[in-house]
Structures are given as structure tokens and as C-alpha cells.
Scaffold this active site. Structure first.
Site, short mmCIF file in Angstrom:
data_model
loop_
_atom_site.label_atom_id
_atom_site.label_comp_id
_atom_site.label_asym_id
_atom_site.label_seq_id
_atom_site.Cartn_x
_atom_site.Cartn_y
_atom_site.Cartn_z
CE LYS A 66 -5.11 12.71 28.31
NZ LYS A 66 -4.66 11.62 28.52
CG ASP B 256 0.92 12.01 29.15
OD1 ASP B 256 1.38 12.50 29.87
OD2 ASP B 256 0.18 11.04 29.15
CE LYS C 117 2.68 8.29 30.57
NZ LYS C 117 1.26 7.38 30.72
CD GLU D 178 -1.57 13.83 30.75
OE1 GLU D 178 -1.06 12.66 31.44
OE2 GLU D 178 -1.57 13.13 29.48
NE ARG E 198 -7.10 12.25 36.30
CZ ARG E 198 -6.28 11.12 37.04
NH1 ARG E 198 -7.14 10.91 38.54
NH2 ARG E 198 -6.05 10.03 36.57
#
Ligand code: BES
Ligand code: ZN
Ligand code: ZN
Length: 501
Positions: A269, A274, A281, A353, A355
Site C-alpha cells: 500500500k 492519507d 481525519k 482506502e 483495502r
């Protein structure tokens, strides 16, 4: 740095400092440490007697030889209890010694091979870990420091591994070479992780992949968003929608044409930042999410080492890379997207995200017809709650999980098994689509693993490593300085070096 294994007596070696070691509880040092002690008129024995040095793990002290030896200084490191000593202890001791040397400003260092004498370890493995620990311990990330004093200190220029027994030299030379490769590959991954997200973009990762490919002979292919669109990698593209940085799908192949060799695929990944996307977040600590590409960095680093070691396997490294940003075109909670495999996914939470991009990558990996695939990702906070920062979680097929456990113990990149009970599948059922991307709070690491499992092509052995707790080192350990840890590189290389069908 210049690294060399030489035959000789450590106490007679010329260097700015020599390194010796001591196990806890030893009162009369033996081996090279004993020889140095005698040459210094019993100074080390005296330290022990006075209780000023106990040989505890991570203990370090410096002695001055005042003309008694060619080297002006002796660095003495503790190894802890002999019964508990492993290669990880070698790496730590080596790292502490070179850090002490750097503090002293010395440029040449001669060391014994920790563990190869009294420690009773295999000489090749001990030399490998000594070099590995030294180079891992010297790592620092200074690309953006323009005024730091520390930067202007000279770094260690020469590291001599000194062995008296000529019969051990060949093995030690081989070990030293491997140790250098493992540490360089890990430090390469650390650089990628430590670079901020405005520098380490998906395109940057792709450029770095092409650079190592050109250096080592790996085959490198990079898919653009248009190419992903054509083949139907919509889960990956759905994560990239909020970002202005174009996504990249990086493919590295070692022994690309050798379909006669056992094939293993590694998938990592690489969310270069992120934010959570529309499921944003909280601000506090969000900067750490520049390390959300640590799994991708582990795969790139491992491929670099695999190529340099020229392992007799066909190895495929796949790195889906994108930012996860909010934006006017970003994926919204509740959106339904069709995966490369054809399964539809209801995206309940855009912060889950990892996965999504891994799912398409696992499907794509099927094209190479591998025997086994392993994915690695900073996937869930739940895994950090379960295991803390002591080990990554590992899920999947038992035999591969066991191989990874053994590789983790040997390499120091520890993994610990977590279950994938069929029960978790219930939690990721969607009312509207084939699957949803979150399964609620209970067993968050396991429902993520179960989600990924749905995308593993039939008949392929698979394991998933959740390294969310291992991407960034928070406190700093001897051979893992604070910041990007480079976790996973040595885990994967160990797995592949010991690959048996
Ligand atoms: N990148 C994070 C997971 C993470 C958390 C990595 C902490 C490193 C340290 C991942 O994309 C994420 O946000 N996961 C969510 C999933 C949830 C929404 C189901 C999480 O774990 O909270
Ligand atoms: Zn997330
Ligand atoms: Zn993430």
C-alpha cells in the site's frame, strides 16, 4: 562507507577506535575482548569488578588506550545475557557502537564480529548482522536540514570487521556483503517514508522505482490513470479522485522472463498522504499520514535487495500509489464502485482506502500467475490497538503465515498471527453492493483482512501483513532511528531467501 573484512588481531589493528563487547555476568572477558583487556593491563576487568560496566544490553562505554594499542580508543558494548542473545542483539550492539563512534567524531572503526566468538552464532550470519546493524544505526534523514551542525560532522568512512580465525573469513565476507545490501535497501525505504508528501508523491515513487530498476536490471512498468481506467481498476481510481496528484500503479519484476522459477508477488500500500478523504481525519497528528506509503516502500526496498542478491525466484512487486484527499470530485460515503475483479463495493468510509487500492492490486497480481502473494500495508488503527508497536499483524494461509513468522523472528521485523474467521464476512456485507469497505469497530484489523481475501485470485496462497503500528518508529531504537522504520524490507527478503516450495 568502505566496509572490509580482514584477518588479524583486533588489539593490533590501527583505527580511530576499536569495538569490543561483553556479555552480562562475565567477570573475565574472553576472545578479542579478553585480548584487548590484557593489552590494557586489565582495565576492562577492573570496570567489571567496580560494577561500572555490567555488560547489560545497550550499555556502552569508551576507554582510552594511552599508547598501549595502535588505536587510541576502545568502545565497549554490552550484549546482555548470553542465553537471551540473538542476531537482533548483534544488530543493536553494532548500531550502538557506530553511533558512539559518530559522537566521538571518528572516521575509521575496527570491530569484532559480534556473536561470532563466545556468542556461538554462525560466522556468516553474525557478520551480516554486524554490518546490517551498523548501517541501519548510522541512518539519518537530513535532506531538508540546511543548518544542522550534526550534518557537518564527518561520517564514518571505514568499517573494518576483524577476525583472527582465517577459516571464517570467506563466510564473513559473504555475510558482510549481504548485510550491506539489506541495510541499503531498508535505508532506501526509510528515505521514501521520511520524505514529506509534497515530495514523495505517487510519481516520485514511480521515478524511484525506475531508478532502482535501471541500477539493478529489474523490469519496471508504471500504469497511468488512463491505463488503469482502460483495464478497470476503479477502486484505486476512486481513492485518487479527490487528489490533483495523478495515481501510479508500479510494477517491478525480478527474473521477469523466468516463468520456470517459483513466482511470488509482493503488494504494498502506498497512500502518499492519507487525509481520510471526505471521511476526514482529525488535524492532530495527521502529518504522520505521510508514512501511509510504508507498505509500498517495503515492497520497493525488498525488490531492490532481491535484485541485488539475485535470488533464484521470480518476484513481482506491485505498488498501487495515490493520495487520499477530499475534493469536489472525491468519492463520497455511500458511493458504489466496481473493482478490477468485477465485485462492487459500497464505500461507507473513505478513510478505509488502503483495502480498496490493495484489492485491485491483488486482482492484478493474478496476471503473473504466482504461487503465493503477500500484501503489506499500514491498514488499520485497530491492529495498532491489538499489537502495539511490537509486531505487525499477519493473516491468511497457515503455511505462509508460519513462513512469515519465522522470517520475522530471524530478521527482527516481527509479525504475529491474527485470525480470519468466516464470521467477519458478515460484517462487510452491503445492502446495496457485493461488499462494503468497513465492518464496524469490532475486529477492525480482521474485517479489513477479510475484505482483502475476497480479491485474492482462486488457488493462490496469500497472506496479509498489517504494519500500521510499525511504519514510524516513535522513540528510536539502536538500529531503528526515529522516523520511517523501513519495516518489512528485511522481513520480505528473509522470506524469499528461505523460500521452499
Ligand atoms: N492509514 C490508516 C491506518 C493507520 C492508522 C495507519 C494509524 C497508521 C497508523 C487507514 O487508512 C485508516 O484510516 N484506517 C481506518 C479504517 C476505519 C475507517 C475502518 C482506521 O483504522 O481507523
Ligand atoms: Zn485511511
Ligand atoms: Zn491509510
Amino acid at each position: 562507507m568502505h566496509i572490509q573484512v580482514i584477518q588479524g588481531a583486533l588489539q593490533e589493528t590501527s583505527a580511530d577506535a576499536i569495538v569490543v563487547n561483553l556479555f552480562e555476568g562475565v567477570t573475565t572477558p574472553g576472545g578479542a575482548t579478553g585480548a584487548v583487556d590484557r593489552a590494557l593491563g586489565g582495565q576492562i576487568s577492573e570496570l567489571i569488578q567496580q560494577g561500572d560496566f555490567r555488560g547489560k544490553r545497550k550499555e556502552v562505554t569508551v576507554l582510552y588506550t594511552r599508547g598501549a594499542l595502535p588505536a587510541p580508543r576502545v568502545i565497549l558494548v554490552g550484549l546482555g545475557k548470553a542465553e537471551a542473545f540473538t542476531l537482533e542483539g548483534v544488530r543493536e550492539a553494532a548500531a550502538l557502537a557506530v553511533q558512539q563512534a559518530r559522537k566521538l567524531g571518528v572516521t575509521s572503526l575496527a570491530t569484532l564480529v559480534h556473536g561470532a566468538g563466545v556468542g556461538g552464532l554462525d560466522p556468516q550470519a553474525a557478520a551480516e548482522a554486524t554490518v546490517e546493524g551498523s548501517l541501519l544505526g548510522l541512518y539519518r534523514f537530513t535532506e531538508f536540514k540546511t543548518t544542522d551542525e550534526e550534518n557537518h560532522k564527518p561520517d564514518l568512512e571505514t568499517l573494518l570487521l576483524v577476525e583472527f580465525d582465517a577459516a571464517k573469513l570467506d563466510a564473513m565476507r559473504a555475510g558482510a556483503q549481504t548485510g550491506e545490501i539489506l541495510a541499503s535497501a531498508t535505508n532506501f525505504a526509510r528515505d521514501l517514508i521520511n520524505r514529506p508528501a509534497n515530495v514523495a508523491t505517487p510519481s516520485h515513487l514511480a521515478a524511484e522505482a525506475q531508478r532502482i530498476a535501471a541500477e539493478t536490471g529489474l523490469r519496471c512498468t508504471v500504469l497511468t490513470p488512463e491505463e488503469m481506467e482502460t483495464i478497470g481498476m476503479h477502486l484505486l481510481l476512486s481513492v485518487a479522485r479527490g487528489s490533483h496528484e495523478p495515481a501510479r500503479f508500479i510494477i517491478l519484476e525480478h527474473n521477469a522472463e523466468r516463468t520456470d522459477l517459483p513466482t511470488v508477488a509482493l503488494v504494498g500500500k502506498a497512500i502518499t498522504f492519507d487525509t481520510g478523504g471526505i471521511s476526514l481525519k482529525p488535524a492532530e497528528g495527521m502529518e504522520a499520514m505521510r508514512s501511509d506509503m510504508s507498505g509500498g516502500a517495503a515492497v520497493l526496498g525488498a525488490m531492490y535487495a532481491v535484485a541485488r542478491l539475485n535470488l533464484p525466484l521470480r518476484v513481482i512487486g506491485l505498488v498501487p500509489a495515490t493520495e487520499n484527499m477530499p475534493g469536489g470530485r472525491a468519492t463520497k460515503p455511500g458511493d458504489i464502485v466496481r473493482s478490477l475483479k468485477g465485485l462492487t463495493v459500497e464505500i461507507i468510509n473513505t478513510d478505509a482506502e488502503g483495502r480498496l487500492i490493495l484489492a485491485d492490486a491483488l486482482t492484478y497480481a493474478g496476471r503473473f500467475n504466482p504461487k503465493a502473494m503477500v500484501d503489506i500495508a499500514t491498514l488499520t488503527g485497530a491492529c495498532v490497538i491489538a499489537l502495539g508497536h511490537a509486531a505487525a499483524g499477519v493473516m491468511g494461509d497457515d503455511e505462509l503465515v508460519n513462513k512469515l513468522r519465522a522470517a520475522g523472528e530471524r530478521s527482527g521485523d516481527r509479525v504475529w498471527p491474527l485470525p480470519l474467521f468466516e464470521d467477519y464476512k458478515e460484517q462487510i456485507k452491503s445492502d446495496l453492493a457485493d461488499l462494503k469497505n468497513v465492518g464496524g469497530r469490532p475486529g477492525g484489523a480482521l474485517t479489513a483482512g477479510m475484505f482483502l481475501k475476497q480479491f485474492v485470485p482462486d488457488g493462490i496462497v496469500w497472506a496479509h501483513v498489517d504494519m500500521a503500528g510499525m511504519g514510524l518508529e516513535e522513540k528510536g531504537r539502536p538500529h531503528v532511528p526515529k522516523g520511517g522504520a523501513g519495516y518489512g524490507v528485511r522481513l520480505f527478503v528473509d522470506l524469499l531467501r528461505n523460500w521452499r516450495e
